[in-house]
Every structure is written in structure tokens, then in C-alpha cells.
Scaffold this active site. Structure first.
Site, PDB file in Angstrom:
ATOM      1  N   TRP A   1       5.926   2.332 -23.599  1.00 39.54           N
ATOM      2  CA  TRP A   1       5.929   0.950 -23.539  1.00 39.54           C
ATOM      3  C   TRP A   1       6.321   0.640 -21.838  1.00 39.54           C
ATOM      4  CZ3 TRP A   1      10.849   0.680 -21.393  1.00 39.54           C
ATOM      5  CH2 TRP A   1      11.609   1.872 -21.966  1.00 39.54           C
TER       6      TRP A   1
ATOM      7  N   LYS B   1      -3.013   5.122 -29.956  1.00 41.21           N
ATOM      8  CA  LYS B   1      -1.752   4.457 -30.603  1.00 41.21           C
ATOM      9  C   LYS B   1      -0.535   4.067 -29.472  1.00 41.21           C
ATOM     10  CE  LYS B   1       2.215   4.281 -32.663  1.00 41.21           C
ATOM     11  NZ  LYS B   1       3.436   3.716 -31.741  1.00 41.21           N
TER      12      LYS B   1
ATOM     13  N   SER C   1       2.879   2.205 -27.823  1.00 35.85           N
ATOM     14  CA  SER C   1       4.166   1.889 -28.363  1.00 35.85           C
ATOM     15  C   SER C   1       4.331   0.748 -29.002  1.00 35.85           C
ATOM     16  CB  SER C   1       5.030   2.059 -27.116  1.00 35.85           C
ATOM     17  OG  SER C   1       6.310   1.313 -27.482  1.00 35.85           O
ATOM     18  N   GLU C   2       5.076   0.753 -30.193  1.00 40.48           N
ATOM     19  CA  GLU C   2       5.382  -0.364 -31.011  1.00 40.48           C
ATOM     20  C   GLU C   2       5.806  -1.710 -30.161  1.00 40.48           C
ATOM     21  OE1 GLU C   2       7.831   1.672 -33.374  1.00 40.48           O
ATOM     22  OE2 GLU C   2       9.278  -0.042 -33.471  1.00 40.48           O
TER      23      GLU C   2
ATOM     24  N   SER D   1       9.159  10.492 -25.036  1.00 40.31           N
ATOM     25  CA  SER D   1      10.516  11.365 -24.808  1.00 40.31           C
ATOM     26  C   SER D   1      10.231  12.556 -25.210  1.00 40.31           C
ATOM     27  CB  SER D   1      11.599  10.764 -25.484  1.00 40.31           C
ATOM     28  OG  SER D   1      11.239  10.872 -26.897  1.00 40.31           O
TER      29      SER D   1
ATOM     30  N   THR E   1      10.461  13.263 -29.125  1.00 40.44           N
ATOM     31  CA  THR E   1       9.474  13.107 -29.832  1.00 40.44           C
ATOM     32  C   THR E   1       8.362  13.933 -29.476  1.00 40.44           C
ATOM     33  OG1 THR E   1      10.135  10.749 -30.006  1.00 40.44           O
ATOM     34  CG2 THR E   1       7.949  11.325 -30.647  1.00 40.44           C
TER      35      THR E   1
ATOM     36  N   GLU F   1       3.541  14.563 -21.880  1.00 40.53           N
ATOM     37  CA  GLU F   1       4.110  13.909 -20.530  1.00 40.53           C
ATOM     38  C   GLU F   1       5.436  13.160 -21.008  1.00 40.53           C
ATOM     39  OE1 GLU F   1       2.837  13.975 -17.565  1.00 40.53           O
ATOM     40  OE2 GLU F   1       0.849  14.675 -18.094  1.00 40.53           O
TER      41      GLU F   1
ATOM     42  N   CYS G   1       9.193   7.336 -15.877  1.00 39.15           N
ATOM     43  CA  CYS G   1       9.411   8.957 -16.020  1.00 39.15           C
ATOM     44  C   CYS G   1       9.725   9.443 -14.326  1.00 39.15           C
ATOM     45  CB  CYS G   1       8.439   9.313 -17.008  1.00 39.15           C
ATOM     46  SG  CYS G   1       6.677   9.089 -16.181  1.00 39.15           S
TER      47      CYS G   1
ATOM     48  N   GLU H   1      18.287  11.722 -19.236  1.00 41.17           N
ATOM     49  CA  GLU H   1      17.437  10.865 -18.457  1.00 41.17           C
ATOM     50  C   GLU H   1      18.012   9.380 -18.840  1.00 41.17           C
ATOM     51  OE1 GLU H   1      13.515  10.040 -20.321  1.00 41.17           O
ATOM     52  OE2 GLU H   1      12.724   9.995 -18.387  1.00 41.17           O
TER      53      GLU H   1
ATOM     54  N   LYS I   1       8.988  22.328 -17.885  1.00 41.85           N
ATOM     55  CA  LYS I   1      10.298  22.487 -18.393  1.00 41.85           C
ATOM     56  C   LYS I   1      10.247  21.394 -19.345  1.00 41.85           C
ATOM     57  CE  LYS I   1      13.168  22.898 -14.853  1.00 41.85           C
ATOM     58  NZ  LYS I   1      14.467  23.073 -14.074  1.00 41.85           N
TER      59      LYS I   1
HETATM   60  P1  NDP Z   1       9.213   7.798 -27.915  1.00 40.85           P
HETATM   61  O1  NDP Z   1       9.075   9.318 -27.605  1.00 40.85           O
HETATM   62  O2  NDP Z   1       9.979   7.868 -29.355  1.00 40.85           O
HETATM   63  O3  NDP Z   1       7.851   7.076 -28.297  1.00 40.85           O
HETATM   64  C1  NDP Z   1       6.562   7.478 -27.497  1.00 40.85           C
HETATM   65  C2  NDP Z   1       5.540   7.019 -28.310  1.00 40.85           C
HETATM   66  O4  NDP Z   1       5.469   8.034 -29.381  1.00 40.85           O
HETATM   67  C3  NDP Z   1       5.411   5.986 -28.952  1.00 40.85           C
HETATM   68  O5  NDP Z   1       4.039   5.276 -29.153  1.00 40.85           O
HETATM   69  C4  NDP Z   1       5.938   5.834 -30.297  1.00 40.85           C
HETATM   70  O6  NDP Z   1       5.771   5.218 -31.394  1.00 40.85           O
HETATM   71  C5  NDP Z   1       5.229   7.260 -30.755  1.00 40.85           C
HETATM   72  N1  NDP Z   1       5.942   7.983 -31.787  1.00 40.85           N
HETATM   73  C6  NDP Z   1       7.163   8.263 -31.895  1.00 40.85           C
HETATM   74  N2  NDP Z   1       7.461   9.020 -33.063  1.00 40.85           N
HETATM   75  C7  NDP Z   1       6.283   9.692 -33.274  1.00 40.85           C
HETATM   76  C8  NDP Z   1       6.029  10.956 -33.947  1.00 40.85           C
HETATM   77  N3  NDP Z   1       7.040  11.360 -34.599  1.00 40.85           N
HETATM   78  N4  NDP Z   1       4.808  11.298 -33.812  1.00 40.85           N
HETATM   79  C9  NDP Z   1       4.128  10.752 -33.051  1.00 40.85           C
HETATM   80  N5  NDP Z   1       4.211   9.797 -32.336  1.00 40.85           N
HETATM   81  C10 NDP Z   1       5.304   9.014 -32.323  1.00 40.85           C
HETATM   82  O7  NDP Z   1      10.021   7.093 -27.102  1.00 40.85           O
HETATM   83  P2  NDP Z   1      10.691   5.700 -27.242  1.00 40.85           P
HETATM   84  O8  NDP Z   1       9.713   4.581 -26.919  1.00 40.85           O
HETATM   85  O9  NDP Z   1      11.481   5.558 -28.539  1.00 40.85           O
HETATM   86  O10 NDP Z   1      11.564   5.931 -25.851  1.00 40.85           O
HETATM   87  C11 NDP Z   1      12.701   6.808 -25.983  1.00 40.85           C
HETATM   88  C12 NDP Z   1      13.056   7.414 -24.857  1.00 40.85           C
HETATM   89  O11 NDP Z   1      11.874   8.220 -24.188  1.00 40.85           O
HETATM   90  C13 NDP Z   1      13.377   6.472 -23.382  1.00 40.85           C
HETATM   91  O12 NDP Z   1      14.483   5.805 -23.592  1.00 40.85           O
HETATM   92  C14 NDP Z   1      13.017   7.322 -22.274  1.00 40.85           C
HETATM   93  O13 NDP Z   1      14.177   7.966 -21.988  1.00 40.85           O
HETATM   94  C15 NDP Z   1      11.676   8.354 -22.833  1.00 40.85           C
HETATM   95  N6  NDP Z   1      10.429   7.539 -22.438  1.00 40.85           N
HETATM   96  C16 NDP Z   1       9.947   8.192 -21.338  1.00 40.85           C
HETATM   97  C17 NDP Z   1       8.638   7.974 -21.247  1.00 40.85           C
HETATM   98  C18 NDP Z   1       8.014   8.349 -20.058  1.00 40.85           C
HETATM   99  O14 NDP Z   1       7.156   7.838 -19.303  1.00 40.85           O
HETATM  100  N7  NDP Z   1       8.033   9.858 -19.976  1.00 40.85           N
HETATM  101  C19 NDP Z   1       7.942   6.881 -21.644  1.00 40.85           C
HETATM  102  C20 NDP Z   1       8.816   6.094 -22.659  1.00 40.85           C
HETATM  103  C21 NDP Z   1       9.846   6.757 -23.094  1.00 40.85           C
HETATM  104  P3  NDP Z   1       6.492   3.775 -31.760  1.00 40.85           P
HETATM  105  O15 NDP Z   1       6.894   3.045 -30.314  1.00 40.85           O
HETATM  106  O16 NDP Z   1       5.707   2.962 -32.622  1.00 40.85           O
HETATM  107  O17 NDP Z   1       8.052   4.426 -32.240  1.00 40.85           O
END
Ligand code: NDP
Length: 495
Positions: A139, A163, A165-166, A215, A218, A236, A270, A364, A434
Site C-alpha cells: 500500500w 492482488k 493491498s486491501e 513485509s 508475510t 521484495e 521500504c 523496521e 538477507k
Molecule cells: P503484508 O506483507 O502483510 O502485505 C503485503 C501484501 O500481501 C498485501 O497485498 C497483503 O494483502 C498480502 N498478503 C497478506 N497476507 C498474505 C498471505 N498470507 N499470502 C499472500 N499475500 C498476503 O504487509 P502489511 O500491509 O500488513 O504491512 C506490514 C508491514 O510490512 C509494514 O508495516 C512494513 O513494515 C512492511 N511493508 C513493507 C513494504 C515494502 O515496500 N517492502 C510494503 C508494505 C509493508 P492485504 O493487504 O489484503 O492483507
């Protein structure tokens, strides 16, 4: 969200207004989208590099025409300033252009030398698309980040199911709508909306590859799900990027760009700067400069706000925990304090001398929080920068030693005397090592990620020596040994 809900709302994190309502799509819908994408694949692939380039050029063009609408949706869904949202769309367009323009050069068939043993053979490598690529997006940069996979996967000849982010389905559906206006037929690029379970369904579907951004937690689940079907995956993930400031650095510039590096997009990047290691000789000057500039930053949704609210409210708990831990462990607040979270907004926080084992340094944070620790020399800075589980990006500020220091860092991307700039360069790969993941988007490496190499070899002419046959003669054996001797036998160096 109610347990049996069939739809969900995307809301503006600044105003609470509903941006849109979207279906929660489950396994059945995801599998149907993947099946349609599979049917579209052959025709899309058959269009060839030139045909796909024309379609992707139209896609870049229509997105350019609608840049204000796209930026406005991002502004509303994430809360980031409109101008930042526009910058994000512009960079996404640049990547669509680069990937489609360069796909044939990078992925065209390559003839390879056959070597002395097989001198009569013609050897070739072809780059074959996987079929359907599943993209799971975040997101924080809801168009720039996924386009780094979507455009490169499409340019390579794959079809894509995305797919989002929600928190950011509206911009994703808008992109799909723009695509459908210029697409030659259906199924090439589709968006499925929903929650994490929709993402799970995509990882379990019959896609040829998954590209995930989000993250590390995930990412591990995604990798485990993909392992079940041997589906290759690009991950990523997050980072804890360090900025290293040497004593000969241009301190004014380093402070100005590091502030953007750390606090733009409310620190939700990120590749955002979260830690600074500054040489003792210039440490006070650097801190003075950056704090003075940071005092002028105002979070908000409209007007001259420099960054917006936390897009994902649950992140505020993480930020608070890190602020509390830094304070408890003796960190000194140069700007802000443990009460800097105001409603959904986080005011800029700069903390010095935070112990290296504090969660504010090891995890992070994803907020506008910057830790500045002083070091005695740049070797110490390198050791501390590398002492993290993450390895995404880094930035080095030094007039003389930038390249030397950059070469010592364990991460996927380093800027010298700049910040963030690599993300805007189409030809440069983007990704980490890493806990920050593996695989690359962007650049030639990003195109190659969405294909697998297929080796093709055939005889140009027949020779009397057949090595790979039960009919192999003694003479052939002798020739083989003689050739190996000529090629590889030499005096071995004394130890
Ligand atoms: P997530 O890693 O949970 O979500 C990233 C994407 O994966 C979203 O589209 C999410 O869907 C989807 N997802 C969630 N669970 C699963 C699963 N089991 N299998 C497949 N897809 C899945 O990140 P969050 O949005 O919850 O953010 C959490 C933390 O991640 C942040 O606070 C930050 O620290 C880090 N982050 C890092 C990013 C980067 O650019 N590297 C980007 C975003 C977050 P849905 O949103 O519908 O749950």
C-alpha cells in the site's frame, strides 16, 4: 470487517471517507482470473516484443493522460500529498516505457559459443515467459511498486493477475480500467481484490511465478505456499536502510536529502532511511542541519503538508513501541518525543545515541523516525550498517571514499551522495538480500526474472566423432582426452 463479508471498503486514512467498495474475491474468483490469464497468454506471447511494445506504449500514454486522476486516487487512499502521488505515477510510467522498450534487446534469442568439444553445434539461449505471473502488492507505493513487476512481466510476454493491498484497491482497479481501454483482448492484465486470503489463493493458484512486495513476515508465508507447487517467487520485503556520513561529506546536502530519504511518504518506504551513522568530526554539524530542516516539516492531508498520515493505522503501535524503547534505553530526542503520534499522524522524530540493540534500531519502523548514532570512523559505520537482518538499500555521503564504503555494504542498492535515485532509473535492478528478500524487479535483471532460460542446441554439420553415443570409438576417446589436455592441463602453482 465482518467475518462473512463479501465486500470491503477502502477509506481515506486522513479523513475517514470511503474511497470505494470492492469485492472480497476468494479462491474461485482468483482461479477463474488465472484461468482467463492462461487463455490470454498464448496470444499475448505471440504478439512478440514489437506488438507488446505498442500496447504497453499505449498503456504508458493513457496513464500519462490520466495522471491527475491516478494521483488523486493514491492521495485519497494513502493520504500522501498529491504532488508525491503524481511523482509516484510519473515514475511508474517511466518503468512501463523502459521495460517495453528494452525487452527485445534483453530477452531476444542469444547465440552462444559452443566451445571446442562441440564446435560443430549451434548453441542458443531463449528467454521464455512463465505464462501467468501473480503480483501481490503493498500500500505504501500502490502503483510504483507493483508496476515494477506488472510492466516487466507483461513486456516479457506473461499475462498478469494483480492482488493489491486491501488499503489500496481503488488505484489498482483504476489501472485495470485504463488497461482495458487499450488492451487488444481480455485477460492480459487483471486485478483481484480482497484481503490476505485473496493473496493466499493467488499463491496457491496455477500461476507460473509470484512477485510479492510487503513485509518479511508475510514474504516467508508466500515463499512457503509457493514451495508447495514449486512456484518460483520474487520477494521484495522491508529494510532498515542506513545512511553513512563521512567527515568529508557535503553536510548541507547530506542533511537535506537524508531528511527526504527518511521522512517522505511519512517514512513508509521500504528503502527509507531509518538509521544514520555519522563521523564524529561532523556529527554535531549534521545533526544541527537536519534538525533545523526537520522542524519545518508538517504532516497533514492538504495545503503545504509535506507528508500524510500513517496509511495503515496498526503501524502506529509499532512506531510507538520503537519510540518508547529508544527513550527507555537512553536515546536522546533531538526533535519530537514519545508523544509525537497525534491522531493518525506522526510528527518528525530525530533521536541520537540509541543503543544498537534497541528495537528502534533493529526492526523496521516504517514511520518518520530517524536514529542518528555517531561513529569514530567509517569502518565502524560499515560494521553497524551491516549488523542488521535486512539488506535492502543504503546511502553513503563522502567526497573521496564513497565508492570504497559502498563496496563494503551488504545490501542490494547503494546511493553515493544521493538518496532514492536508483528507484527512478529504469535500467537499474531493484531488490535486496538477507531478510529484505531475493530476486529483482526493474532493469535487465527485472525482465530476466519474468522468464526462464531455455537452452536449444543443434548440429550445424556432422563430424565423424560422436561423443554422446554408445557407438563412440576409441579414437573419439583419445581425441577427447587430448582436447582436455590442450585446454586445461597446465603447471600447478606452488603453494
Ligand atoms: P503484508 O506483507 O502483510 O502485505 C503485503 C501484501 O500481501 C498485501 O497485498 C497483503 O494483502 C498480502 N498478503 C497478506 N497476507 C498474505 C498471505 N498470507 N499470502 C499472500 N499475500 C498476503 O504487509 P502489511 O500491509 O500488513 O504491512 C506490514 C508491514 O510490512 C509494514 O508495516 C512494513 O513494515 C512492511 N511493508 C513493507 C513494504 C515494502 O515496500 N517492502 C510494503 C508494505 C509493508 P492485504 O493487504 O489484503 O492483507
Amino acid at each position: 470487517m465482518a467475518p462473512n463479508a463479501t465486500t470491503f471498503e477502502s477509506t481515506n486514512p486522513a479523513t475517514g471517507e470511503i474511497v470505494g467498495t470492492f469485492p472480497i474475491q476468494g479462491k474461485e474468483e482468483v482461479d477463474a482470473a488465472v484461468a482467463l490469464a492462461q487463455r490470454a497468454f498464448e496470444n499475448w506471447h505471440q504478439l512478440g516484443f514489437r506488438g507488446r511494445h505498442i500496447v504497453l506504449r499505449d498503456f504508458a500514454s493513457i496513464l500519462t493522460r490520466e495522471i491527475d486522476l491516478a494521483a488523486n486516487l493514491i492521495h485519497n487512499e494513502t493520504g500522501k500529498p498529491f504532488s508525491d502521488a503524481k511523482l509516484e505515477v510519473a515514475l511508474a510510467i517511466e518503468h512501463i516505457g523502459w521495460s517495453s522498450k528494452n525487452a527485445s534487446r534483453v530477452l531476444g534469442k542469444q547465440n552462444r559459443p559452443s566451445g571446442l568439444f562441440m564446435f560443430n553445434m549451434a548453441s542458443q539461449v531463449q528467454h521464455v515467459p512463465f505464462g501467468v505471473v501473480g503480483v501481490i502488492g503493498p500500500w505504501n507505493y500502490p502503483i510504483f511498486t507493483p508496476i515494477g513487476s506488472i510492466a516487466y512481466a507483461l513486456a516479457s510476454g506473461n499475462t498478469v493477475v494483480f492482488k493489491p493491498s486491501e488499503y489500496t484497491p481503488a488505484i489498482a482497479k483504476f489501472i485495470e480500467e485504463l488497461w482495458n481501454r487499450i488492451a487488444p483482448f481480455s485477460g492480459i492484465f487483471q486485478v483481484v481484490t480482497g484481503t490476505g486470503d485473496t493473496g493466499v489463493a493467488l499463491t496457491q493458484s496455477r500461476v507460473g511465478k509470484i512477485s510479492f512486495t510487503g513485509s518479511t513476515r508475510t514474504a516467508k508465508k508466500v515463499a512457503a505456499a509457493c514451495a508447495e507447487n514449486m512456484t518460483p517467487v520474487i520477494l521484495e520485503c522491508g529494510g532498515k536502510d542506513a545512511v553513512l556520513v563521512d567527515q568529508d561529506a557535503n553536510i548541507k546536502k547530506a542533511a537535506e536529502l537524508t531528511l527526504w530519504h527518511a521522512m517522505s511518504n511519512a517514512g513508509q518506504s521500504c528503502i527509507g532511511a531509518e538509521r544514520v551513522y555519522v563521523h564524529r568530526a561532523v556529527s554535531e554539524k549534521f545533526k544541527e542541519e537536519i534538525v533545523q530542516l526537520a522542524r519545518e516539516l508538517k504532516p497533514g492531508f492538504a495545503g503545504d503538508a509535506k507528508y500524510g498520515p500513517a496509511t495503515m493505522p496498526s503501524q502506529l503501535k509499532v512506531i510507538q513501541r520503537h519510540l518508547d524503547d529508544a527513550a527507555k534505553r537512553g536515546g536522546k530526542f533531538l526533535l519530537g518525543d514519545t508523544n509525537s503520534i497525534k491522531g493518525g499522524y506522526v510528527e518528525p522524530v530525530i533521536i541520537e545515541d540509541v543503543p544498537e540493540d534497541s528495537s528502534a534500531v533493529t526492526e523496521e519502523t516504517f514511520g518518520p523516525i530517524l536514529i542518528i548514532n555517531t561513529v569514530n570512523n567509517m569502518d565502524e559505520a560499515v560494521d553497524l550498517a551491516n549488523a542488521t537482518g535486512y539488506g535492502l538499500g543504503a546511502s553513503v555521503w563522502s567526497k573521496k571514499n564513497g565508492k570504497r564504503i559502498a563496496a563494503l555494504l551488504e545490501c542490494g542498492m547503494v546511493s553515493i551522495n544521493s538518496a532514492f535515485s536508483f528507484a527512478a532509473v529504469g535500467s537499474l535492478p531493484f531488490g535486496g538480500v538477507k531478510d529484505s528478500g531475493y530476486g529483482r524487479i526493474h532493469g535487465a535483471e527485472g525482465l530476466l526474472e519474468f522468464t526462464y532460460p531455455r537452452t536449444v542446441i543443434r548440429p550445424k554439420f556432422r563430424i565423424p566423432l560422436e561423443f554422446t553415443s554408445f557407438q563412440r570409438s576409441k579414437f573419439a576417446d583419445q581425441i577427447l582426452v587430448r582436447l582436455v589436455r590442450i585446454l586445461h592441463k597446465r603447471r600447478i602453482r606452488k603453494k
